[in-house]
Design a protein around this motif. Structure first.
Motif, PDB file in Angstrom:
ATOM      1  N   TYR A  45       0.836  -1.198   0.000  1.00 12.41           N
ATOM      2  CA  TYR A  45       0.000   0.000   0.000  1.00 12.41           C
ATOM      3  C   TYR A  45       0.879   1.259   0.000  1.00 12.41           C
ATOM      4  O   TYR A  45       1.960   1.294   0.584  1.00 12.41           O
ATOM      5  CB  TYR A  45      -0.917   0.015   1.226  1.00 12.41           C
ATOM      6  N   THR A  46       0.400   2.295  -0.665  1.00 15.05           N
ATOM      7  CA  THR A  46       1.052   3.609  -0.652  1.00 15.05           C
ATOM      8  C   THR A  46      -0.036   4.662  -0.507  1.00 15.05           C
ATOM      9  O   THR A  46      -0.859   4.849  -1.414  1.00 15.05           O
ATOM     10  CB  THR A  46       1.860   3.865  -1.936  1.00 15.05           C
ATOM     11  N   GLY A  53       3.670  13.606   3.552  1.00 16.83           N
ATOM     12  CA  GLY A  53       4.484  12.440   3.241  1.00 16.83           C
ATOM     13  C   GLY A  53       3.645  11.293   2.724  1.00 16.83           C
ATOM     14  O   GLY A  53       2.478  11.460   2.346  1.00 16.83           O
ATOM     15  N   THR A  54       4.268  10.126   2.693  1.00 17.41           N
ATOM     16  CA  THR A  54       3.554   8.921   2.291  1.00 17.41           C
ATOM     17  C   THR A  54       3.522   7.941   3.457  1.00 17.41           C
ATOM     18  O   THR A  54       4.395   7.966   4.330  1.00 17.41           O
ATOM     19  CB  THR A  54       4.224   8.234   1.083  1.00 17.41           C
ATOM     20  N   PHE A  55       2.518   7.103   3.457  1.00 20.10           N
ATOM     21  CA  PHE A  55       2.378   6.056   4.458  1.00 20.10           C
ATOM     22  C   PHE A  55       2.513   4.718   3.757  1.00 20.10           C
ATOM     23  O   PHE A  55       1.681   4.350   2.925  1.00 20.10           O
ATOM     24  CB  PHE A  55       1.021   6.157   5.162  1.00 20.10           C
ATOM     25  N   THR A  56       3.599   4.008   4.077  1.00 23.92           N
ATOM     26  CA  THR A  56       3.875   2.689   3.530  1.00 23.92           C
ATOM     27  C   THR A  56       4.314   1.791   4.675  1.00 23.92           C
ATOM     28  O   THR A  56       4.382   2.221   5.831  1.00 23.92           O
ATOM     29  CB  THR A  56       4.992   2.737   2.474  1.00 23.92           C
ATOM     30  N   ARG A  57       4.662   0.584   4.351  1.00 26.98           N
ATOM     31  CA  ARG A  57       5.204  -0.350   5.351  1.00 26.98           C
ATOM     32  C   ARG A  57       6.396   0.263   6.076  1.00 26.98           C
ATOM     33  O   ARG A  57       6.565   0.096   7.278  1.00 26.98           O
ATOM     34  CB  ARG A  57       5.573  -1.668   4.646  1.00 26.98           C
ATOM     35  N   ARG A 134      -9.300   4.300  -2.940  1.00 22.23           N
ATOM     36  CA  ARG A 134      -9.951   3.160  -2.302  1.00 22.23           C
ATOM     37  C   ARG A 134      -9.126   1.884  -2.444  1.00 22.23           C
ATOM     38  O   ARG A 134      -8.994   1.116  -1.498  1.00 22.23           O
ATOM     39  CB  ARG A 134     -11.347   2.974  -2.915  1.00 22.23           C
ATOM     40  N   GLY A 135      -8.541   1.643  -3.594  1.00 24.51           N
ATOM     41  CA  GLY A 135      -7.752   0.435  -3.794  1.00 24.51           C
ATOM     42  C   GLY A 135      -6.577   0.343  -2.843  1.00 24.51           C
ATOM     43  O   GLY A 135      -6.264  -0.741  -2.316  1.00 24.51           O
ATOM     44  N   GLU A 136      -5.905   1.473  -2.591  1.00 24.99           N
ATOM     45  CA  GLU A 136      -4.764   1.484  -1.675  1.00 24.99           C
ATOM     46  C   GLU A 136      -5.214   1.345  -0.226  1.00 24.99           C
ATOM     47  O   GLU A 136      -4.556   0.682   0.583  1.00 24.99           O
ATOM     48  CB  GLU A 136      -3.942   2.763  -1.861  1.00 24.99           C
ATOM     49  N   ILE A 137      -6.350   1.981   0.099  1.00 22.86           N
ATOM     50  CA  ILE A 137      -6.916   1.812   1.446  1.00 22.86           C
ATOM     51  C   ILE A 137      -7.248   0.349   1.695  1.00 22.86           C
ATOM     52  O   ILE A 137      -6.959  -0.202   2.766  1.00 22.86           O
ATOM     53  CB  ILE A 137      -8.175   2.693   1.621  1.00 22.86           C
ATOM     54  N   ASP A 138      -7.857  -0.301   0.717  1.00 18.92           N
ATOM     55  CA  ASP A 138      -8.205  -1.718   0.871  1.00 18.92           C
ATOM     56  C   ASP A 138      -6.964  -2.584   1.059  1.00 18.92           C
ATOM     57  O   ASP A 138      -6.980  -3.554   1.822  1.00 18.92           O
ATOM     58  CB  ASP A 138      -9.019  -2.201  -0.325  1.00 18.92           C
TER      59      ASP A 138
END
Length: 198
Positions: A45-46, A53-57, A134-138
């Motif tokens: 997810y990104t 910023g971005t939220f990733t792993r 929505r796809g990234e949230i999922d």
């Protein structure tokens, strides 16, 4: 089969079942749960944060970090949890501890723009709102193994049913434990002290 043989057979079967159950509860289940917990938050997810910023792993590394899933139209759980987080941050600061990096990830990206998320979260210390397609949230919902589903309302609108716990991650980005909704403050702070280094 005689009565004594039947009794011995039943006793042996019960013993075998007891051993299998013990093996599951004391060996296999804890290992499976530990493995799943160790993978919590992993995914591709990104998303975007209200800080730009971005939220990733990778956002989970360098913490300690807390992640909460909710939405801005939430009538009770989300504002209450933000209030709890604010109290925890104040308590940690008073003890000279590092603050938590907190990510509030929306489960309702159709309504929760970054500007709305920023308005909703900016009063709580250390909390960044997170939104995106929505796809990234999922993908994130799946990666963190949380529950979220849309529930229609009688007036034609909708609300979101969702998990109500705060997930805690250590400095290496590994899940440690959850804090339940409205968990006793002393118990929650004990978990946070362990996370931030007692």
């Amino acid at each position: 089969m005689s009565g004594s043989k039947l009794y011995r057979w039943l006793a042996g079967a019960c013993l075998a079942l007891a051993l299998l159950a013990a093996g599951w509860f004391f060996v296999l289940q804890p290992r499976i749960e530990a493995k799943l917990a160790g993978q919590l938050g992993y995914g591709d997810y990104t998303l975007q944060t209200t800080s730009g910023g971005t939220f990733t792993r990778e956002s989970l590394r360098g913490g300690p970090t807390a992640v909460f899933f909710g939405f801005t139209h939430c009538p009770e759980v989300c504002p209450t949890t933000l209030g709890d987080i604010s109290q925890w941050q104040e308590a940690l600061a008073a003890e000279g501890r590092d603050p938590l990096d907190v990510y509030f990830v929306t489960v309702d990206p159709e309504r929760d723009t970054l500007d709305l998320m920023d308005d909703y979260t900016s009063w709580a210390p250390g909390v960044q709102g997170v939104s995106g397609p929505r796809g990234e949230i999922d993908k994130a919902i799946t990666a963190f193994r949380v529950f979220a589903t849309r529930r229609p309302l009688e007036d034609g609108g909708y609300t979101m049913d969702h998990s109500a716990f705060v997930l805690l991650f250590d400095r290496d980005g590994r899940f440690t434990q959850p804090i339940s909704y409205q968990e006793d403050t002393d118990r929650a702070l004990a978990k946070l002290r362990a996370l931030t280094g007692s």
